[in-house]
Design a protein around this motif. Structure first.
Motif, PDB file in Angstrom:
ATOM      1  N   ALA B 275       0.835  -0.969  -0.095  1.00 40.10           N
ATOM      2  CA  ALA B 275       0.091   0.093   0.088  1.00 40.10           C
ATOM      3  C   ALA B 275       0.855   1.220   0.046  1.00 40.10           C
ATOM      4  N   GLU B 279       1.042   4.099  -2.841  1.00 39.41           N
ATOM      5  CA  GLU B 279       0.646   5.462  -2.583  1.00 39.41           C
ATOM      6  C   GLU B 279       1.946   6.389  -3.175  1.00 39.41           C
ATOM      7  N   ARG B 282       1.536   6.449  -7.140  1.00 41.40           N
ATOM      8  CA  ARG B 282       0.610   7.649  -7.344  1.00 41.40           C
ATOM      9  C   ARG B 282       0.994   8.764  -7.194  1.00 41.40           C
ATOM     10  N   ARG B 288      -2.068   5.099 -12.166  1.00 42.11           N
ATOM     11  CA  ARG B 288      -3.077   4.166 -11.232  1.00 42.11           C
ATOM     12  C   ARG B 288      -2.263   2.822 -10.994  1.00 42.11           C
ATOM     13  N   THR B 289      -2.820   2.395  -9.747  1.00 43.41           N
ATOM     14  CA  THR B 289      -2.082   1.324  -9.041  1.00 43.41           C
ATOM     15  C   THR B 289      -3.065   0.186  -8.633  1.00 43.41           C
ATOM     16  N   HIS B 290      -2.553  -0.936  -8.301  1.00 43.03           N
ATOM     17  CA  HIS B 290      -3.505  -2.000  -7.628  1.00 43.03           C
ATOM     18  C   HIS B 290      -2.264  -2.762  -6.941  1.00 43.03           C
ATOM     19  N   TRP B 291      -2.763  -3.251  -5.674  1.00 43.38           N
ATOM     20  CA  TRP B 291      -1.872  -3.867  -4.891  1.00 43.38           C
ATOM     21  C   TRP B 291      -2.473  -5.265  -4.413  1.00 43.38           C
TER      22      TRP B 291
END
Lengths: 428, 428
Positions: B275, B279, B282, B288-291
């Motif tokens: 996370a 951040e 970003r 844009r991210t996913h984790w």
């Protein structure tokens, strides 16, 4: 008179969306007298606007067969819908210009509820503008929230991933609980629908086999009741496994976990429920916790795909081409359940307009009275969807995906420039 | 003269630790003239102190064979070491009292570096007190940080899970990058050793196939250099997949993943590494991210275990019994690499004292010059460890685990009461 087929992938991808692509291409190739070429848009509708179309003629039968095993969207997907027809007619004109330039008569759109809305609008625009076009929807969503179909390809495999992972994690926590972790929390996808949390219930063969707590997007989160349920499981079994929908909201309807808010579209990115629940358990109950967020892993896990799901994904692709062959338009392929055990099903078709942009949550009769489990009815519905394994081929320890050529067709039109306020303009 | 065998599981469990148990029991049963009964401690050394011993005589051959497929610790494990012998002699006296009461002459301890320290101390205590005991260590750790062995059972399967998940997630992100997520971050275990982050590099068959950034516990985290590496991948390939060790530290040696206070709903939010990295990406790069945080899933994922790992786990269990048959003591079974391709290996033995409580990190020559990838040497070492699939049996869509009877032997001693200051007293 033969027209070309354009296939496009839309929205969040799944472990089996390419199996639908495989069904489309293999079936279309069986009808060379009916269909011209088969193309795939690069990155979904974005690639249509951009006139970026892959010509699949050069892809070998082996490469196409390999689509059955490859997760993600092999041709690219997109988080983009066309704007409303009434206010953004120019977008539809562009799409139909591209279609005309490439002699496309059949548009097969592989997506979820939002994508079906775009498909509906496009069908209407084509009719208005007198462009002969079959528009056929191919269902896809791990959220299982599409109407008028028994399930949607992608869900069964994500559900199997959640059920298997939950079962395995339960074995792990059970062995640590005496001196360490007593509560394990798995956060799963599902913004407004708790279908994947429900799938966590399949980790046990019968109700009560495992000390599970499922948290559904359909139920307002109540910290007191949640803590009491966890404590009850830990006191009885020594441990507890929680499966939580990322889209859980409190009694005021606020998401428990908002990570990113987009100011452009009012769009909200979720994630982080598991960590919050772990902290709550630690603070209120004093138990040691561990948590996992499976995120994309759950929808990309082709290695543990459901055989039923792979077969259905292929079948809806094949059925879309068969509908196109019959000249049908404005419909989405559906799956109809004939029997529960053994699971019998067939493909059907439903009116696109009737299901576009709607969401189907987990019904009340599938959620147990305490709100933390699934009912026998839910098990009966869910179990066949995760049944069977369909392992991909492996080489050197990892899955093997045949290479695609990804040959783009030559452009015939000037570059597209979105107008101010267009959705496409904000993301391209 | 025949003595009983006591087997115990210790520390964080793995997908294949029960395969070692299977190797122990099946091998011991082949030598009824040499060994008496085979017992398993409930919850590791905690169960020894507590005189909670399962008698495996009543477990069927089928149930024992099923241990090969079942993740977690089938007899319970524990996060507990014996306190130092010099200061806590009473703990060792209790252990040996329990051993004497149940005629135990062979103690097989299945764990990692910390557990091997407990085993060493116990062997020394037995020698001091004149109690005839063979102490044999059976290696186990997903962290791969044990000395003097080519690898440790548990690692290969966790590594395969990470490699496969990373490869699948890369397919997913690649298809979303045009209009949505460009960076996906997977947090993997490894507090002080980055072996599982290294395994992320096996997601690609050859260096450069995928836009990966690996973050090793062995390298101080530098936000500038990390952001630059991610940007370079995104600009080149359109997306980036990051695999990060949970145990990453900054230049001052502080863990990145310290708990952070947050005002969100009055709860403290756990700041996992994934996370935080999301951040950072970003904020600095605007992507844009996913984790995902795989946590226990990675070490419990028996469904995607490495065949090599399962075979080695069984072999070290078998070898431990063979060493006991030879009257060896104070040793840990090891795995010796004979050849890389094809992977040739055999079991060996090393002095317990030499390897106890030590950690082996990823060596410099396995980490690429920029610090974000693995070298060909690392691939050569790692690849055989994840090779081969060893699927468990499934029923109704989920893995099937034969039930164990878990029959406890009758107690013969008074209950054990830990003294103030004992480790056992703080967790039991």
């Amino acid at each position: 008179m033969k027209k070309n087929i354009l296939y496009a992938q839309s929205g969040g991808v799944t472990a089996v969306i390419n199996a639908s692509a495989c069904g489309v291409v293999e079936t279309a190739r069986r009808w060379p007298d009916v269909f011209g070429g088969v193309f795939a848009a690069r990155d979904g509708i974005a690639g249509v606007l951009d006139e970026a179309l892959y010509d699949l003629a050069g892809e070998t039968a082996q490469a196409i067969a390999g689509l059955r095993h490859r997760p993600g969207g092999a041709f690219g997907s997109c988080r983009l819908d066309l704007d409303p027809y009434a206010t953004h007619r120019h977008e539809y004109e562009r799409v139909l210009e591209v279609f005309a330039a490439h002699d496309i008569g059949h548009f097969l759109y592989n997506g979820g509820g939002g994508s079906m809305l775009t498909a509906t609008r496009l069908a209407q625009a084509a009719a208005d503008m007198g462009y002969p076009l079959d528009v056929i929807g191919i269902p896809k969503t791990i959220d299982n929230d599409l109407y008028d179909t028994d399930t949607s390809p992608g869900f069964g495999s994500a559900a199997k991933y959640v059920a298997v992972s939950t079962r395995e994690a339960a074995c792990d926590v059970a062995s640590m609980q005496a001196t360490s972790t007593k509560v394990f929390i798995l956060e799963v996808m599902g913004r407004n629908a708790g279908w994947l949390a429900a799938a966590g219930g399949l980790a046990e063969r019968d109700a009560g086999e495992l000390p599970l707590v499922l948290l559904f997007a359909e139920r307002a989160f109540d910290a007191e009741r949640f803590a009491a349920a966890v404590r009850e499981r830990v006191e009885h079994a020594g441990y507890c496994v929680v499966v939580a929908s990322e889209g859980m909201r409190d009694g005021q309807g606020e998401y428990l976990s908002v990570r990113q808010k987009s100011t452009v579209r009012g769009w909200t990115r979720l994630g982080g429920v598991a960590a919050q629940l772990a902290e709550l358990v630690r603070m209120r109950l004093g138990y040691r916790t561990h948590w996992a967020v499976s995120d994309y892993l759950q929808r990309a896990a082709r290695h543990i795909a459901s055989q039923t799901d792979v077969e259905q994904a292929y079948a809806v692709g094949r059925a879309a081409v068969e509908l196109a062959r019959q000249g049908r338009s404005g419909v989405m392929v559906t799956l109809r359940r004939l029997t529960d055990e053994p699971y019998g099903w067939e493909t059907g078709a439903t009116d696109l307009q009737a299901i576009a942009d709607r969401e189907r949550g987990v019904p009340d009769e599938f959620i147990s009275a305490d709100g933390f489990g699934i009912t026998p009815l839910a098990r009966r519905y869910l179990r066949p969807l995760i049944t069977g394994e369909a392992y991909p081929p492996f080489r050197d320890g990892v899955p093997e995906y045949p290479a695609l050529r990804h040959t783009l067709r030559a452009r015939r039109l000037p570059q597209y420039t979105p107008r101010s306020g267009d959705y496409y303009g904000t993301v391209a």
